[in-house]
Design an enzyme around this catalytic site. Sequence first.
Site, PDB file in Angstrom:
ATOM      1  N   ASP A  18       1.030  -1.127  -0.021  1.00 16.26           N
ATOM      2  CA  ASP A  18       0.256   0.052   0.317  1.00 16.26           C
ATOM      3  C   ASP A  18       0.617   1.045  -0.053  1.00 16.26           C
ATOM      4  O   ASP A  18       0.178   2.074   0.331  1.00 16.26           O
ATOM      5  CB  ASP A  18      -1.116  -0.223   1.169  1.00 16.26           C
ATOM      6  CG  ASP A  18      -1.992  -1.037   1.277  1.00 16.26           C
ATOM      7  OD1 ASP A  18      -2.367  -1.396   0.413  1.00 16.26           O
ATOM      8  OD2 ASP A  18      -1.802  -1.768   2.659  1.00 16.26           O
ATOM      9  N   LYS A  21       1.980   1.326  -5.238  1.00 21.65           N
ATOM     10  CA  LYS A  21       2.421   1.263  -6.542  1.00 21.65           C
ATOM     11  C   LYS A  21       2.071   1.279  -7.594  1.00 21.65           C
ATOM     12  O   LYS A  21       2.857   1.400  -8.282  1.00 21.65           O
ATOM     13  CB  LYS A  21       3.324  -0.544  -5.670  1.00 21.65           C
ATOM     14  CG  LYS A  21       4.204  -0.551  -5.090  1.00 21.65           C
ATOM     15  CD  LYS A  21       4.932  -1.880  -4.375  1.00 21.65           C
ATOM     16  CE  LYS A  21       3.240  -2.346  -3.680  1.00 21.65           C
ATOM     17  NZ  LYS A  21       2.505  -1.836  -2.821  1.00 21.65           N
ATOM     18  N   GLY A  45      -4.045  -5.378  -3.559  1.00 20.91           N
ATOM     19  CA  GLY A  45      -4.810  -3.610  -4.253  1.00 20.91           C
ATOM     20  C   GLY A  45      -4.154  -3.385  -4.801  1.00 20.91           C
ATOM     21  O   GLY A  45      -3.442  -2.109  -3.807  1.00 20.91           O
ATOM     22  N   HIS A  46      -4.110  -2.455  -5.911  1.00 19.30           N
ATOM     23  CA  HIS A  46      -3.688  -1.273  -6.881  1.00 19.30           C
ATOM     24  C   HIS A  46      -4.708  -0.301  -7.038  1.00 19.30           C
ATOM     25  O   HIS A  46      -5.762  -1.173  -7.760  1.00 19.30           O
ATOM     26  CB  HIS A  46      -3.354  -1.704  -7.877  1.00 19.30           C
ATOM     27  CG  HIS A  46      -1.276  -2.395  -7.397  1.00 19.30           C
ATOM     28  ND1 HIS A  46      -1.150  -2.050  -6.469  1.00 19.30           N
ATOM     29  CD2 HIS A  46      -1.297  -3.260  -7.899  1.00 19.30           C
ATOM     30  CE1 HIS A  46       0.165  -3.135  -6.177  1.00 19.30           C
ATOM     31  NE2 HIS A  46      -0.330  -3.895  -7.035  1.00 19.30           N
ATOM     32  N   GLN A 228       2.506  -6.052  -3.035  1.00 26.58           N
ATOM     33  CA  GLN A 228       2.929  -5.882  -1.445  1.00 26.58           C
ATOM     34  C   GLN A 228       4.185  -5.007  -0.958  1.00 26.58           C
ATOM     35  O   GLN A 228       4.713  -4.166  -1.556  1.00 26.58           O
ATOM     36  CB  GLN A 228       2.779  -7.930  -0.816  1.00 26.58           C
ATOM     37  CG  GLN A 228       1.115  -8.485  -0.007  1.00 26.58           C
ATOM     38  CD  GLN A 228       1.749  -8.642  -1.219  1.00 26.58           C
ATOM     39  OE1 GLN A 228       1.889  -9.896  -1.560  1.00 26.58           O
ATOM     40  NE2 GLN A 228       0.244  -9.091  -1.766  1.00 26.58           N
TER      41      GLN A 228
END
Length: 430
Positions: A18, A21, A45-46, A228
């Site tokens: 988080d 990225k 999750g992006h 991550q």
Amino acid sequence: MSQTSSNITAIVGAQWGDEGKGKITDFFAGNSDYVVRFHGGNNAGHTVIVNGETYKLHLIPSGIVYGEPISVISNGVVIDPKALLEEIDYVKKKGISPKLLISDRAHVIMPYHVLLDGALSKHQGKLAAGSTGRGIAPVYADKMFRNGIRIVDLLEPDVLFEKLKKGYAFSKGIIEKALSQKVDISIEDIFVLYCGYGEKLRPYVKDTSVELFQALKKDKSILFEGAQGISLDVDHGIYPYTTSSNTAAGHISTGTGVSFRKIGRIIGVVKAYLSRVGESPLPSEVHGKTAKFLREKGLEYGTTTGRPRRVGWLDLVQVRQAVRVNGLTEIALTKIDILNGFDTIKICVAYNIDGNRVSEMPASLSSYRNAQPIYSLLDGWTELPDEIWNKGFDALPQSLKQYIKFIEKEVDCPIKIVSVGPQRHETIIR
Ligand code: GDP
């Protein structure tokens, strides 16, 4: 888009994930012919915001929002086919026709992996890593047990059934006998369901190692997108509070079948403060008013789970490890704007562990539990000048420039990208 192979770029998280990225990947994706995920699954999750449109992605590389680059889900990734098909639909609904390739060697998350994940977390209690419950740890475990099912197997029903009989019986045995939980889906139902998924995914399936090898021969450019962050790496992170894959850049090679000798540029993404979803000690964690401020201004709620994230001051012990283990060539520092308005900013430069000053991440869990942050106090800044991204690094407030230089010196790595807002253009290249 011609580029030498030494210009292959990798982007990895230098904290707990988080870090932003997605935004940094997206920033570079436009100049890449391929954007490649190399580990993890839909536990990542992006969030990418382009022209005011928000894209939330879990499995498909962030480069998909560009349209041009080919997105690759390589062999090191674990794939929940249902989740992937839903994500393909999601991007199609946003008007993107996905240029997507999926490795035939990637392992497949089965329903019993998801069940086992839940049972395992209960079993692990205080040592549970705060799993997203997506079956990631069990699918990687099955891969190592040589019990796994790969994408290619979904295209060959006979092999699928042969492997499924073994994999299903094994996981069902653990779930029901060792963990006293129930498996209520039959092997026949899984078989029919997964043959169907295989047919839907068939057009995207390829030997992606060969594809990337040939692309490099043709001078194409590749961007590797990490998920991550370093402290979640299963080898180098705060074990067992990690994810179940290697997040470090070293895994790009085995996770994609592209030789590590070819990767020239490795960018570590560092957020100007810390956030963490899930358990584990967190030496520089903050609570109370400061935590509320950082969480609310920084929108620190999980993309995948919606869980509020724990927050803290930047921890350079962690970033130092990220620089070393990944071989970072540079840092992208994100969310600087969230720190606007602090009189004083704290940065953790080392830990005090039982009276000793420690400047590298300890392997010992009891040491990490006892780690007290040693802070340096730096002057804050009020606001950033309007449209700072058009004015460049020199126009940043003096105290912010000092803050950046301080980090560079402590971790021995240049900060070449400074992100001052969530949108693509809100980025300063130094
Ligand atoms: P990732 O998993 O590392 O891609 O990070 P996430 O997408 O979970 O979290 C990053 C969040 O921060 C997203 O909502 C981004 O739009 C946002 N973001 C990225 N860079 C910046 C920045 O410089 N400033 C602000 N305010 N938000 C940012």
